[in-house]
Design a protein around this motif. Structure first.
Motif, PDB file in Angstrom:
ATOM      1  N   LEU A 139       0.854  -1.181   0.000  1.00 12.53           N
ATOM      2  CA  LEU A 139       0.000   0.000   0.000  1.00 12.53           C
ATOM      3  C   LEU A 139       0.893   1.233   0.000  1.00 12.53           C
ATOM      4  O   LEU A 139       1.788   1.357   0.844  1.00 12.53           O
ATOM      5  CB  LEU A 139      -0.895   0.001   1.239  1.00 12.53           C
ATOM      6  N   VAL A 140       0.659   2.132  -0.951  1.00  9.29           N
ATOM      7  CA  VAL A 140       1.456   3.357  -1.046  1.00  9.29           C
ATOM      8  C   VAL A 140       0.561   4.559  -0.756  1.00  9.29           C
ATOM      9  O   VAL A 140      -0.504   4.713  -1.358  1.00  9.29           O
ATOM     10  CB  VAL A 140       2.085   3.511  -2.447  1.00  9.29           C
ATOM     11  N   ILE A 141       1.007   5.392   0.170  1.00 17.21           N
ATOM     12  CA  ILE A 141       0.341   6.653   0.464  1.00 17.21           C
ATOM     13  C   ILE A 141       1.291   7.769   0.057  1.00 17.21           C
ATOM     14  O   ILE A 141       2.403   7.874   0.589  1.00 17.21           O
ATOM     15  CB  ILE A 141      -0.004   6.780   1.960  1.00 17.21           C
ATOM     16  N   GLU A 142       0.886   8.575  -0.904  1.00 17.13           N
ATOM     17  CA  GLU A 142       1.681   9.728  -1.326  1.00 17.13           C
ATOM     18  C   GLU A 142       0.983  10.985  -0.816  1.00 17.13           C
ATOM     19  O   GLU A 142      -0.209  11.177  -1.054  1.00 17.13           O
ATOM     20  CB  GLU A 142       1.823   9.761  -2.845  1.00 17.13           C
ATOM     21  N   ARG A 143       1.740  11.825  -0.136  1.00 17.63           N
ATOM     22  CA  ARG A 143       1.142  13.012   0.474  1.00 17.63           C
ATOM     23  C   ARG A 143       1.979  14.248   0.158  1.00 17.63           C
ATOM     24  O   ARG A 143       3.198  14.225   0.249  1.00 17.63           O
ATOM     25  CB  ARG A 143       1.048  12.831   1.992  1.00 17.63           C
ATOM     26  N   ARG A 144       1.282  15.309  -0.230  1.00 13.67           N
ATOM     27  CA  ARG A 144       1.920  16.616  -0.398  1.00 13.67           C
ATOM     28  C   ARG A 144       1.300  17.582   0.609  1.00 13.67           C
ATOM     29  O   ARG A 144       0.094  17.538   0.851  1.00 13.67           O
ATOM     30  CB  ARG A 144       1.724  17.151  -1.809  1.00 13.67           C
ATOM     31  N   THR A 145       2.121  18.419   1.194  1.00 11.48           N
ATOM     32  CA  THR A 145       1.604  19.430   2.120  1.00 11.48           C
ATOM     33  C   THR A 145       2.103  20.806   1.701  1.00 11.48           C
ATOM     34  O   THR A 145       3.200  20.965   1.162  1.00 11.48           O
ATOM     35  CB  THR A 145       2.037  19.148   3.574  1.00 11.48           C
ATOM     36  N   TRP A 146       1.252  21.798   1.976  1.00 12.31           N
ATOM     37  CA  TRP A 146       1.549  23.184   1.642  1.00 12.31           C
ATOM     38  C   TRP A 146       1.400  24.072   2.883  1.00 12.31           C
ATOM     39  O   TRP A 146       0.621  23.760   3.791  1.00 12.31           O
ATOM     40  CB  TRP A 146       0.559  23.735   0.612  1.00 12.31           C
ATOM     41  N   SER A 147       2.131  25.165   2.875  1.00  7.57           N
ATOM     42  CA  SER A 147       1.816  26.273   3.765  1.00  7.57           C
ATOM     43  C   SER A 147       1.049  27.274   2.901  1.00  7.57           C
ATOM     44  O   SER A 147       0.808  27.021   1.716  1.00  7.57           O
ATOM     45  CB  SER A 147       3.091  26.905   4.323  1.00  7.57           C
ATOM     46  N   THR A 148       0.676  28.391   3.441  1.00  4.10           N
ATOM     47  CA  THR A 148      -0.068  29.374   2.639  1.00  4.10           C
ATOM     48  C   THR A 148       0.780  29.922   1.504  1.00  4.10           C
ATOM     49  O   THR A 148       0.253  30.359   0.482  1.00  4.10           O
ATOM     50  CB  THR A 148      -0.551  30.533   3.532  1.00  4.10           C
ATOM     51  N   GLU A 149       2.102  29.885   1.665  1.00  8.73           N
ATOM     52  CA  GLU A 149       2.983  30.478   0.658  1.00  8.73           C
ATOM     53  C   GLU A 149       3.544  29.490  -0.362  1.00  8.73           C
ATOM     54  O   GLU A 149       3.737  29.829  -1.529  1.00  8.73           O
ATOM     55  CB  GLU A 149       4.180  31.184   1.333  1.00  8.73           C
ATOM     56  N   ALA A 150       3.837  28.251   0.069  1.00  4.68           N
ATOM     57  CA  ALA A 150       4.597  27.364  -0.822  1.00  4.68           C
ATOM     58  C   ALA A 150       4.406  25.895  -0.455  1.00  4.68           C
ATOM     59  O   ALA A 150       3.885  25.557   0.610  1.00  4.68           O
ATOM     60  CB  ALA A 150       6.087  27.720  -0.737  1.00  4.68           C
ATOM     61  N   HIS A 151       4.839  25.004  -1.370  1.00  2.00           N
ATOM     62  CA  HIS A 151       4.914  23.582  -1.074  1.00  2.00           C
ATOM     63  C   HIS A 151       5.948  23.365   0.026  1.00  2.00           C
ATOM     64  O   HIS A 151       7.015  23.983   0.025  1.00  2.00           O
ATOM     65  CB  HIS A 151       5.337  22.797  -2.314  1.00  2.00           C
ATOM     66  N   ILE A 152       5.633  22.454   0.943  1.00  2.00           N
ATOM     67  CA  ILE A 152       6.575  22.132   2.014  1.00  2.00           C
ATOM     68  C   ILE A 152       7.304  20.830   1.711  1.00  2.00           C
ATOM     69  O   ILE A 152       8.531  20.774   1.680  1.00  2.00           O
ATOM     70  CB  ILE A 152       5.844  21.999   3.377  1.00  2.00           C
TER      71      ILE A 152
END
Length: 241
Positions: free
Chosen positions: A205-218
């Motif tokens: 099982l693969v979980i890919e996650r992207r997170t952002w702040s209000t200004e940019a990708h983290i």
């Protein structure tokens, strides 16, 4: 001491000792515990007392019974809420298992063209690429492959990720305002199979996650779990159309 009290005491003793050996890792996942008749002889008690203790361990999810084969310690099973960001060390500790973390590689480099699928940054932007493994009870639990945007999180360049997992560090240091999860199943290639101690081709099982702040990708992270040891749970309520 009455027979009922004696049986209850033996039941609690068997339950406590077997559970203790499982949670301490003395009896790891896949280990066959003694047969009922062996436990009956060891504790000098009735088969019913042993059966009652083992039945409680089955209910707790610590052992599984296989017809004609005996009882075996189960593999760790984790339930993760799809819409939450979980800290892997806490997931493992919630299972009552010892947690270990191993940094495999860490490289500060320019963002490449093929990284755009993972983290939407211009080519040449500084990123930190990290590969690490997480273990539960001494067994491989999860393979982590992560990119961190160093323009958004410059302190990551000097953080010691040989000691602390990057996910835990980011949760404690960097506020995020949005996240995206992508979930899929894959057969383990040789690299993944070696990292998770699986046979090549095993379902993962693969979980890919992207997170952002209000200004940019983290950050973007790919977490790969052995498929039989992990499940995802979504909780929702009726729509208010």
């Amino acid at each position: 001491m009455t027979e009922d009290v004696k049986a209850k005491s033996l039941h609690e003793r068997i339950l406590g000792e077997v559970e203790g050996r499982i949670l301490s890792g003395e009896w790891p996942p896949g280990h066959r515990i003694p047969f009922e008749h062996e436990l009956t002889e060891h504790y000098a008690c009735s088969r019913m007392t042993v059966n009652k203790a083992l039945s409680e361990l089955v209910k707790k999810g610590l052992i599984e019974r296989r017809r004609r084969s005996g009882s075996f310690v189960t593999r760790p099973q984790v339930q993760s809420l799809v819409m939450e960001i979980h800290d892997i060390p806490r997931e493992v500790q919630a299972l009552g298992l010892d947690y270990e973390y191993r940094l495999i590689s860490s490289e500060e480099r320019p963002c490449r063209k093929n990284d755009r699928q993972r983290l939407d940054l211009p080519e040449g932007a500084p990123v930190l690429e990290i590969t690490a493994s997480h273990l539960a009870g001494g067994l491989p639990f999860c393979l982590e492959e992560r990119l961190i945007n160093l323009d958004a999180v410059p302190d990551a360049a000097s953080a010691d990720f040989s000691i602390q997992p990057p996910g835990s560090w980011l949760l404690g240091q960097v506020p995020w305002s949005a996240a995206e999860h992508r979930i899929r199943a894959i057969p383990a290639d040789k690299r993944t199979a070696d990292a998770l101690d699986l046979a090549p081709g095993t379902a993962c099982l693969v979980i890919e996650r992207r997170t952002w702040s209000t200004e940019a990708h983290i950050t973007q992270v790919r977490l790969t779990y052995p498929g039989e040891r992990h499940e995802l749970v979504a909780q929702f309520s009726p729509s208010q159309a």
